[in-house]
Design a protein around this motif. Structure first.
Motif, PDB file in Angstrom:
ATOM      1  N   ARG A  38      29.129  61.357  35.716  1.00 57.76           N
ATOM      2  CA  ARG A  38      29.724  62.492  35.003  1.00 57.76           C
ATOM      3  C   ARG A  38      29.317  62.467  33.524  1.00 57.76           C
ATOM      4  NH1 ARG A  38      31.539  67.172  36.783  1.00 57.76           N
ATOM      5  NH2 ARG A  38      33.082  66.331  38.163  1.00 57.76           N
ATOM      6  N   GLU A  39      29.345  61.280  32.900  1.00 59.99           N
ATOM      7  CA  GLU A  39      28.934  61.161  31.503  1.00 59.99           C
ATOM      8  C   GLU A  39      27.487  61.575  31.313  1.00 59.99           C
ATOM      9  OE1 GLU A  39      29.595  57.225  30.110  1.00 59.99           O
ATOM     10  OE2 GLU A  39      31.768  57.351  30.366  1.00 59.99           O
ATOM     11  N   TYR A  60      22.017  57.461  31.320  1.00 57.18           N
ATOM     12  CA  TYR A  60      21.268  57.376  32.570  1.00 57.18           C
ATOM     13  C   TYR A  60      21.092  55.913  32.995  1.00 57.18           C
ATOM     14  CZ  TYR A  60      17.554  57.969  35.997  1.00 57.18           C
ATOM     15  OH  TYR A  60      16.814  57.933  37.151  1.00 57.18           O
ATOM     16  N   GLU A  61      20.790  55.046  32.038  1.00 60.90           N
ATOM     17  CA  GLU A  61      20.632  53.623  32.357  1.00 60.90           C
ATOM     18  C   GLU A  61      21.935  53.018  32.870  1.00 60.90           C
ATOM     19  OE1 GLU A  61      19.018  51.689  28.934  1.00 60.90           O
ATOM     20  OE2 GLU A  61      17.053  52.641  29.178  1.00 60.90           O
ATOM     21  N   ASP A  62      23.057  53.407  32.272  1.00 61.63           N
ATOM     22  CA  ASP A  62      24.358  52.925  32.751  1.00 61.63           C
ATOM     23  C   ASP A  62      24.619  53.381  34.185  1.00 61.63           C
ATOM     24  OD1 ASP A  62      24.864  51.681  30.357  1.00 61.63           O
ATOM     25  OD2 ASP A  62      26.134  53.300  29.579  1.00 61.63           O
ATOM     26  N   PHE A  63      24.295  54.630  34.470  1.00 62.69           N
ATOM     27  CA  PHE A  63      24.496  55.164  35.814  1.00 62.69           C
ATOM     28  C   PHE A  63      23.615  54.441  36.827  1.00 62.69           C
ATOM     29  CE2 PHE A  63      23.271  58.694  38.866  1.00 62.69           C
ATOM     30  CZ  PHE A  63      24.365  58.505  39.678  1.00 62.69           C
ATOM     31  N   MET A  64      22.339  54.234  36.485  1.00 64.93           N
ATOM     32  CA  MET A  64      21.432  53.541  37.404  1.00 64.93           C
ATOM     33  C   MET A  64      21.855  52.082  37.619  1.00 64.93           C
ATOM     34  SD  MET A  64      19.140  55.389  38.798  1.00 64.93           S
ATOM     35  CE  MET A  64      20.190  56.792  38.932  1.00 64.93           C
ATOM     36  N   GLU A  65      22.351  51.427  36.565  1.00 63.58           N
ATOM     37  CA  GLU A  65      22.829  50.059  36.717  1.00 63.58           C
ATOM     38  C   GLU A  65      24.042  50.010  37.646  1.00 63.58           C
ATOM     39  OE1 GLU A  65      23.696  46.055  36.553  1.00 63.58           O
ATOM     40  OE2 GLU A  65      21.843  47.149  36.226  1.00 63.58           O
ATOM     41  N   CYS A  66      24.920  50.982  37.508  1.00 63.00           N
ATOM     42  CA  CYS A  66      26.091  51.032  38.389  1.00 63.00           C
ATOM     43  C   CYS A  66      25.670  51.262  39.836  1.00 63.00           C
ATOM     44  CB  CYS A  66      27.036  52.142  37.924  1.00 63.00           C
ATOM     45  SG  CYS A  66      28.550  52.228  38.890  1.00 63.00           S
TER      46      CYS A  66
END
Length: 106
Positions: A38-39, A60-66
Motif C-alpha cells: 500500500r505504501e 519498493y525494496e521494502d515490499f520486495m523484501e517482505c
C-alpha cells in the motif's frame, strides 16, 4: 463536484485488483505485506512510471523484501558460515539440541 468519492458511494473498489495483498485473505485478515504494498502504491500514485521508479525505490525494496525475504536469507547464510568457521577453529561447540543428531529413544 458531483462525482466526489464515487467508488465509495457505489460500494465498489476498482483499484483493489491492482494489489496482490488486497485480494480476499483467509479469515478476512490483511496479507502479511499489505502495508508495504500500500505504501509503495501510494508513493507512486500520480507520479508517472519513470519518476515513481526513482522516487519510490525504498518503498519498493521494502515490499520486495517482505515478499521474498532475500536480505534475511543472505544474513542467515552469513551467520551459518560464521558458525561453521568457529566450529572448525574449535572456538565454538553447539549445544546438544543444535547438532542435528537424533535423540536416543528408550
Amino acid at each position: 463536484m458531483p462525482f466526489w468519492n464515487l467508488q465509495e458511494q457505489l460500494g465498489i473498489d476498482l483499484d483493489r485488483w491492482l494489489l496482490r495483498q488486497s485480494m480476499p485473505q483467509p479469515y478476512g485478515r490483511a496479507g502479511a505485506c499489505h502495508a508495504f504494498e500500500r505504501e509503495w502504491v501510494e508513493c507512486g500514485h500520480g507520479l508517472g512510471q519513470t519518476r515513481a521508479q526513482r522516487e519510490c525505490q525504498p518503498e519498493y525494496e521494502d515490499f520486495m523484501e517482505c515478499m521474498h525475504r532475500n536480505k534475511l536469507a543472505q544474513r542467515l547464510k552469513k551467520i551459518l558460515e560464521q558458525r561453521d568457521k568457529l566450529i572448525k577453529e574449535g572456538k565454538y561447540t553447539p549445544p546438544e539440541h543444535h547438532r542435528g543428531t537424533e535423540d536416543t529413544r528408550p
